[in-house]
Design a protein around this motif. Structure first.
Motif, PDB file in Angstrom:
ATOM      1  N   THR A 254      46.583 -18.608  -9.301  1.00  0.00           N
ATOM      2  CA  THR A 254      47.956 -18.779  -9.728  1.00  0.00           C
ATOM      3  C   THR A 254      48.868 -18.711  -8.509  1.00  0.00           C
ATOM      4  OG1 THR A 254      47.669 -17.851 -11.924  1.00  0.00           O
ATOM      5  CG2 THR A 254      49.799 -17.554 -10.970  1.00  0.00           C
ATOM      6  N   ASN A 255      49.934 -19.486  -8.515  1.00  0.00           N
ATOM      7  CA  ASN A 255      50.822 -19.529  -7.354  1.00  0.00           C
ATOM      8  C   ASN A 255      51.958 -18.514  -7.462  1.00  0.00           C
ATOM      9  OD1 ASN A 255      49.940 -22.041  -5.746  1.00  0.00           O
ATOM     10  ND2 ASN A 255      49.958 -22.745  -7.867  1.00  0.00           N
ATOM     11  N   TYR A 256      52.351 -18.047  -6.296  1.00  0.00           N
ATOM     12  CA  TYR A 256      53.488 -17.134  -6.207  1.00  0.00           C
ATOM     13  C   TYR A 256      54.682 -17.941  -5.683  1.00  0.00           C
ATOM     14  CZ  TYR A 256      56.021 -12.850  -5.077  1.00  0.00           C
ATOM     15  OH  TYR A 256      56.946 -11.838  -5.027  1.00  0.00           O
ATOM     16  N   PRO A 257      55.819 -17.933  -6.403  1.00  0.00           N
ATOM     17  CA  PRO A 257      56.909 -18.846  -6.048  1.00  0.00           C
ATOM     18  C   PRO A 257      57.319 -18.790  -4.572  1.00  0.00           C
ATOM     19  CG  PRO A 257      57.380 -17.787  -8.146  1.00  0.00           C
ATOM     20  CD  PRO A 257      56.121 -17.154  -7.622  1.00  0.00           C
ATOM     21  N   LYS A 258      57.389 -17.566  -4.013  1.00  0.00           N
ATOM     22  CA  LYS A 258      57.882 -17.450  -2.631  1.00  0.00           C
ATOM     23  C   LYS A 258      56.941 -18.055  -1.598  1.00  0.00           C
ATOM     24  CE  LYS A 258      59.219 -13.550  -0.950  1.00  0.00           C
ATOM     25  NZ  LYS A 258      59.821 -12.262  -0.574  1.00  0.00           N
ATOM     26  N   ASP A 259      55.677 -18.221  -1.970  1.00  0.00           N
ATOM     27  CA  ASP A 259      54.704 -18.722  -0.998  1.00  0.00           C
ATOM     28  C   ASP A 259      54.383 -20.205  -1.188  1.00  0.00           C
ATOM     29  OD1 ASP A 259      54.599 -16.248   0.174  1.00  0.00           O
ATOM     30  OD2 ASP A 259      52.873 -15.566  -0.983  1.00  0.00           O
ATOM     31  N   MET A 260      55.253 -20.908  -1.894  1.00  0.00           N
ATOM     32  CA  MET A 260      55.002 -22.338  -2.144  1.00  0.00           C
ATOM     33  C   MET A 260      55.512 -23.146  -0.946  1.00  0.00           C
ATOM     34  SD  MET A 260      53.545 -24.173  -4.287  1.00  0.00           S
ATOM     35  CE  MET A 260      53.485 -23.486  -5.908  1.00  0.00           C
ATOM     36  N   THR A 261      54.669 -23.257   0.064  1.00  0.00           N
ATOM     37  CA  THR A 261      55.125 -23.874   1.308  1.00  0.00           C
ATOM     38  C   THR A 261      54.982 -25.402   1.263  1.00  0.00           C
ATOM     39  OG1 THR A 261      52.917 -23.416   2.142  1.00  0.00           O
ATOM     40  CG2 THR A 261      54.624 -21.865   2.746  1.00  0.00           C
ATOM     41  N   ASP A 262      55.713 -26.068   2.159  1.00  0.00           N
ATOM     42  CA  ASP A 262      55.702 -27.539   2.155  1.00  0.00           C
ATOM     43  C   ASP A 262      54.337 -28.108   2.513  1.00  0.00           C
ATOM     44  OD1 ASP A 262      58.308 -27.709   1.343  1.00  0.00           O
ATOM     45  OD2 ASP A 262      59.129 -27.832   3.378  1.00  0.00           O
ATOM     46  N   ASP A 263      53.596 -27.417   3.412  1.00  0.00           N
ATOM     47  CA  ASP A 263      52.274 -27.962   3.779  1.00  0.00           C
ATOM     48  C   ASP A 263      51.369 -28.038   2.545  1.00  0.00           C
ATOM     49  OD1 ASP A 263      52.396 -25.096   3.930  1.00  0.00           O
ATOM     50  OD2 ASP A 263      50.345 -25.112   4.673  1.00  0.00           O
ATOM     51  N   LEU A 264      51.516 -27.058   1.656  1.00  0.00           N
ATOM     52  CA  LEU A 264      50.703 -27.076   0.432  1.00  0.00           C
ATOM     53  C   LEU A 264      51.133 -28.238  -0.470  1.00  0.00           C
ATOM     54  CD1 LEU A 264      48.551 -25.852  -1.380  1.00  0.00           C
ATOM     55  CD2 LEU A 264      50.241 -24.237  -2.245  1.00  0.00           C
ATOM     56  N   LEU A 265      52.446 -28.378  -0.642  1.00  0.00           N
ATOM     57  CA  LEU A 265      52.930 -29.471  -1.498  1.00  0.00           C
ATOM     58  C   LEU A 265      52.497 -30.825  -0.932  1.00  0.00           C
ATOM     59  CD1 LEU A 265      56.508 -28.166  -2.399  1.00  0.00           C
ATOM     60  CD2 LEU A 265      54.405 -28.041  -3.752  1.00  0.00           C
ATOM     61  N   GLU A 266      52.449 -30.918   0.385  1.00  0.00           N
ATOM     62  CA  GLU A 266      52.049 -32.198   0.995  1.00  0.00           C
ATOM     63  C   GLU A 266      50.579 -32.530   0.716  1.00  0.00           C
ATOM     64  OE1 GLU A 266      53.574 -31.598   4.944  1.00  0.00           O
ATOM     65  OE2 GLU A 266      55.631 -31.747   4.154  1.00  0.00           O
ATOM     66  N   VAL A 267      49.701 -31.523   0.744  1.00  0.00           N
ATOM     67  CA  VAL A 267      48.300 -31.866   0.427  1.00  0.00           C
ATOM     68  C   VAL A 267      48.156 -32.203  -1.056  1.00  0.00           C
ATOM     69  CG1 VAL A 267      47.194 -30.596   2.338  1.00  0.00           C
ATOM     70  CG2 VAL A 267      47.367 -29.520   0.108  1.00  0.00           C
ATOM     71  N   VAL A 268      48.964 -31.548  -1.895  1.00  0.00           N
ATOM     72  CA  VAL A 268      48.915 -31.898  -3.323  1.00  0.00           C
ATOM     73  C   VAL A 268      49.344 -33.365  -3.488  1.00  0.00           C
ATOM     74  CG1 VAL A 268      49.902 -31.423  -5.613  1.00  0.00           C
ATOM     75  CG2 VAL A 268      49.292 -29.526  -4.096  1.00  0.00           C
ATOM     76  N   ARG A 269      50.357 -33.756  -2.738  1.00  0.00           N
ATOM     77  CA  ARG A 269      50.838 -35.145  -2.814  1.00  0.00           C
ATOM     78  C   ARG A 269      49.814 -36.131  -2.228  1.00  0.00           C
ATOM     79  NH1 ARG A 269      55.448 -36.029   1.232  1.00  0.00           N
ATOM     80  NH2 ARG A 269      53.651 -35.918   2.606  1.00  0.00           N
ATOM     81  N   ASP A 270      49.243 -35.773  -1.061  1.00  0.00           N
ATOM     82  CA  ASP A 270      48.495 -36.772  -0.297  1.00  0.00           C
ATOM     83  C   ASP A 270      47.021 -36.885  -0.655  1.00  0.00           C
ATOM     84  OD1 ASP A 270      50.828 -37.274   1.002  1.00  0.00           O
ATOM     85  OD2 ASP A 270      50.388 -35.962   2.712  1.00  0.00           O
ATOM     86  N   LEU A 271      46.430 -35.833  -1.136  1.00  0.00           N
ATOM     87  CA  LEU A 271      44.983 -35.887  -1.340  1.00  0.00           C
ATOM     88  C   LEU A 271      44.667 -36.257  -2.786  1.00  0.00           C
ATOM     89  CD1 LEU A 271      43.775 -32.860   0.823  1.00  0.00           C
ATOM     90  CD2 LEU A 271      44.072 -35.262   1.447  1.00  0.00           C
ATOM     91  N   PRO A 272      43.948 -37.352  -2.961  1.00  0.00           N
ATOM     92  CA  PRO A 272      43.792 -37.890  -4.321  1.00  0.00           C
ATOM     93  C   PRO A 272      43.011 -36.999  -5.275  1.00  0.00           C
ATOM     94  CG  PRO A 272      42.525 -39.162  -2.709  1.00  0.00           C
ATOM     95  CD  PRO A 272      43.386 -38.224  -1.934  1.00  0.00           C
ATOM     96  N   LYS A 273      42.158 -36.119  -4.760  1.00  0.00           N
ATOM     97  CA  LYS A 273      41.369 -35.289  -5.687  1.00  0.00           C
ATOM     98  C   LYS A 273      42.124 -34.034  -6.141  1.00  0.00           C
ATOM     99  CE  LYS A 273      36.963 -36.475  -3.491  1.00  0.00           C
ATOM    100  NZ  LYS A 273      35.857 -35.900  -2.683  1.00  0.00           N
ATOM    101  N   VAL A 274      43.271 -33.778  -5.553  1.00  0.00           N
ATOM    102  CA  VAL A 274      43.987 -32.545  -5.888  1.00  0.00           C
ATOM    103  C   VAL A 274      44.852 -32.774  -7.131  1.00  0.00           C
ATOM    104  CG1 VAL A 274      45.562 -30.758  -5.049  1.00  0.00           C
ATOM    105  CG2 VAL A 274      44.036 -31.930  -3.456  1.00  0.00           C
ATOM    106  N   ALA A 275      44.680 -31.905  -8.134  1.00  0.00           N
ATOM    107  CA  ALA A 275      45.453 -32.041  -9.374  1.00  0.00           C
ATOM    108  C   ALA A 275      46.941 -31.945  -9.061  1.00  0.00           C
ATOM    109  CB  ALA A 275      45.045 -30.952 -10.357  1.00  0.00           C
ATOM    110  N   LYS A 276      47.700 -32.819  -9.718  1.00  0.00           N
ATOM    111  CA  LYS A 276      49.159 -32.797  -9.535  1.00  0.00           C
ATOM    112  C   LYS A 276      49.711 -31.818 -10.560  1.00  0.00           C
ATOM    113  CE  LYS A 276      48.039 -36.102  -6.806  1.00  0.00           C
ATOM    114  NZ  LYS A 276      47.311 -35.570  -5.642  1.00  0.00           N
ATOM    115  N   TYR A 277      49.391 -30.600 -10.342  1.00  0.00           N
ATOM    116  CA  TYR A 277      49.696 -29.574 -11.337  1.00  0.00           C
ATOM    117  C   TYR A 277      49.796 -28.221 -10.645  1.00  0.00           C
ATOM    118  CZ  TYR A 277      48.584 -25.882 -14.605  1.00  0.00           C
ATOM    119  OH  TYR A 277      48.609 -24.706 -15.300  1.00  0.00           O
ATOM    120  N   LEU A 278      50.870 -27.503 -10.922  1.00  0.00           N
ATOM    121  CA  LEU A 278      51.056 -26.193 -10.302  1.00  0.00           C
ATOM    122  C   LEU A 278      51.455 -25.164 -11.352  1.00  0.00           C
ATOM    123  CD1 LEU A 278      53.191 -27.442  -7.272  1.00  0.00           C
ATOM    124  CD2 LEU A 278      50.812 -26.650  -7.154  1.00  0.00           C
TER     125      LEU A 278
END
Ligand code: 5AD
Ligand code: SF4
Length: 539
Positions: A254-278
């Motif tokens: 489970t994610n913690y709101p304060k630690d939702m960094t841009d590098d993480l969001l970028e891999v969620v966006r860029d990598l096709p196997k990563v669920a688009k779900y948080l």
């Protein structure tokens, strides 16, 4: 001739979160190596384990009631070894022996590796065994951390609830100390596992046929590990695992709101196997409450995070947790939580009535002053709001086509197959008859799956041997039971299809919906049919 002393039948009841599901999977695997086999009949088992949850009081009461019912079973089976393991064991320790004197083993979350030895010893000398980690109050952080051992033995594929889905623990414990929460005590200090061990474990899982891996951590996006001079964050771990051939999907909870960094969001966006779900629990929409909860962010921070998610990963589904009736929550504060749900239109929310927990800051500092009937009314109101939002958002998906990872038979199909609620004797972990911990009131979830705790997806239990899923000759070729799967955004979809599709990706067109589920049919490919129109071919 010496009498055979114990049978090797093991009954295990698991309540709580995915972390507990994984722990049970690993404990059962270890005991199977010692010759144990699972039974779902508690009266036949000489070894009975309860893997427990302490997040809310109700979950604990259920376990104490189950233990109460076992009080006299040792008269029938004097050899029976009864163990309480997991969070309640770490939290209540010797109190468990006091409240349930027939319990033999109490083993905390940080000592699970000891279970095979302790079971053997308890059989041998009939002495009570207590194995728990240090309390966070009684020693330094390093000492306490050293006493909570992450339990990650080599995996036994046979013990996974589903052959193609697996959890992988990437960290244990929590250092956030939200004032209402017992987890920092029951699971100990936050400790990330070595990145290369996790990658190796995932490679092995993929080699065994696993298609979907879900990383588990109490605050999974706080992951950090320095290894061989390199600092690994969750985004690095995801990238490394993404390269493993054979995997189709990667999720993390489970994610913690304060630690939702841009590098993480970028891999969620860029990598096709990563669920688009948080799954990013907000807990409350009122700054005063968030402060009392010591969540470390305000509504404005949360909004900023949601805006970054929307800007970086358009169409990303987000789900949340809320606590209603926390100490001092006014009607106005509650309305602010409803406003937050209206503003962010979560895919689903898990809603919990506040439950005071001994040992937490809130328990010490604040009165549990919201009456139970008010908590219940707020819970219902919030649920009704979230339900209507989920239904409206699901309706927008009618007519669209999604790639779905097929997980198994839907609940309806299982009932049709067995004439009743299906209970597997395959190595599903849900072998027990004790009801699981109280489910939060949630939406957007298939009630096929037992669920409690925070993580935005509940474990999927494929509880039929795959052979049973093949069409029977008499039913073939029309045998197309209702299957269930999930989209890349973790939305549940049911559709008729060939059970051989279980474990694979299918394209499903949505035709209808409920609050919790999209309903559709499979479209595999498009071919020319004489005329120029492209028609979908159904499998
Ligand atoms: N009472 C009610 N809900 C709680 N949670 C954690 N502790 C409590 C408590 N004492 C909820 C939070 C958390 C989820 C796992 O359980 O919403 O995200
Ligand atoms: Fe940690 Fe989550 Fe509990 Fe807060 S709610 S203390 S982040 S486990």
């Amino acid at each position: 001739m010496t009498e055979p002393t114990h049978n090797q039948k093991l009954f295990i009841e698991t309540v709580g979160c995915q972390m507990n599901m994984l722990d049970s999977e690993l404990v059962v695997a270890a005991l199977r190596k010692d010759g144990f086999s699972l039974t779902d009949d508690i009266t036949q088992a000489d070894t009975v384990l309860f893997n427990t949850c302490s997040v809310r009081e109700h979950a604990e009461q259920k376990i104490y009631s189950a233990l109460g019912r076992l009080k006299f079973s040792k008269r029938e089976r004097p050899n029976q070894v009864i163990g309480v393991i997991g969070c309640m064991a770490q939290k209540d320790q010797k109190l468990i022996f006091k409240r349930a004197p027939h319990v033999d083993l109490v083993v905390g979350t940080g000592q699970l590796a000891e279970i095979p030895r302790l079971v053997a010893e308890a059989r041998e000398n009939r002495e009570r065994k207590l194995a728990v980690s240090l309390s966070r109050r009684d020693a330094t952080r390093t000492e306490v951390a050293g006493s909570f051992l992450s339990y990650d033995p080599l995996r036994d594929p046979e013990m996974r609830p589903s052959p193609f889905q697996a959890f992988a623990r990437i960290m244990i414990g929590c250092d956030k100390f939200c004032t209402y929460c017992v987890v920092p005590m029951t699971r100990g200090p936050e400790q990330s596992r070595p990145a290369l061990d996790i990658v190796a474990e995932c490679r092995q899982l993929a080699h065994e046929g696993v298609k979907e891996i879900t990383f588990l951590g109490q605050t999974v996006n706080s992951y950090k590990f320095v290894q061989e001079g390199r600092t690994w964050r969750l985004s690095d771990l995801i990238s490394a695992v993404h390269d493993i051939p054979g995997l189709d999907r990667i999720k993390f909870v489970t994610n913690y709101p304060k630690d939702m960094t841009d590098d993480l969001l970028e891999v969620v966006r860029d990598l096709p196997k990563v669920a688009k779900y948080l799954h990013v629990p907000a807990q409350s929409g009122c700054d005063d409450m968030l402060k009392r909860m010591k969540r470390g962010y305000t509504v404005a921070h949360y909004r900023d995070m949601m805006e970054r998610i929307a800007a970086t990963v358009p169409d990303c589904a987000v789900s949340s947790d809320f606590i209603v009736g926390f100490c001092g929550e006014t009607d106005e504060a509650h309305q602010k939580s409803l406003d937050l749900i209206r503003e962010f239109r979560f895919k689903n929310s898990f809603i919990f009535k506040y439950s005071p927990r001994g040992g937490t800051k809130a328990y010490q500092l604040y009165a549990d002053d919201v009456p139970e009937d008010v908590k219940r009314a707020r819970n219902h109101e919030m649920l009704a709001l979230q339900n209507s939002i989920s239904e409206e958002d699901n309706a927008l998906r009618i007519g669209r086509t999604y790639e779905v990872l097929v997980e198994g038979l839907s609940k309806t199909a299982k009932k049709d197959l067995h004439g009743q609620e299906f209970s597997a004797d395959s190595p599903s972990l849900r072998t027990g008859s004790v009801p699981s911990a109280p489910a939060p009131t949630d939406v957007g979830h298939d009630h096929d799956h037992d669920h409690d705790h925070d993580c935005g997806r509940e474990p999927v239990v494929l509880d039929l041997p795959l052979a049973e899923l093949s069409p029977t000759p008499s039913a073939a070729p029309e045998y197309r039971p209702q299957l269930v799967g999930r989209t890349m955004c973790d939305r549940i979809v049911v559709f008729p299809g060939n059970p051989r599709l279980v474990g694979s990706l299918a394209r499903v067109q949505v035709e209808d919906c409920t609050q919790t589920t999209l309903i559709g049919s499979i479209v595999t490919r498009e071919v020319q049919h004489g005329s120029s129109s492209a028609l979908p071919i159904l499998v």
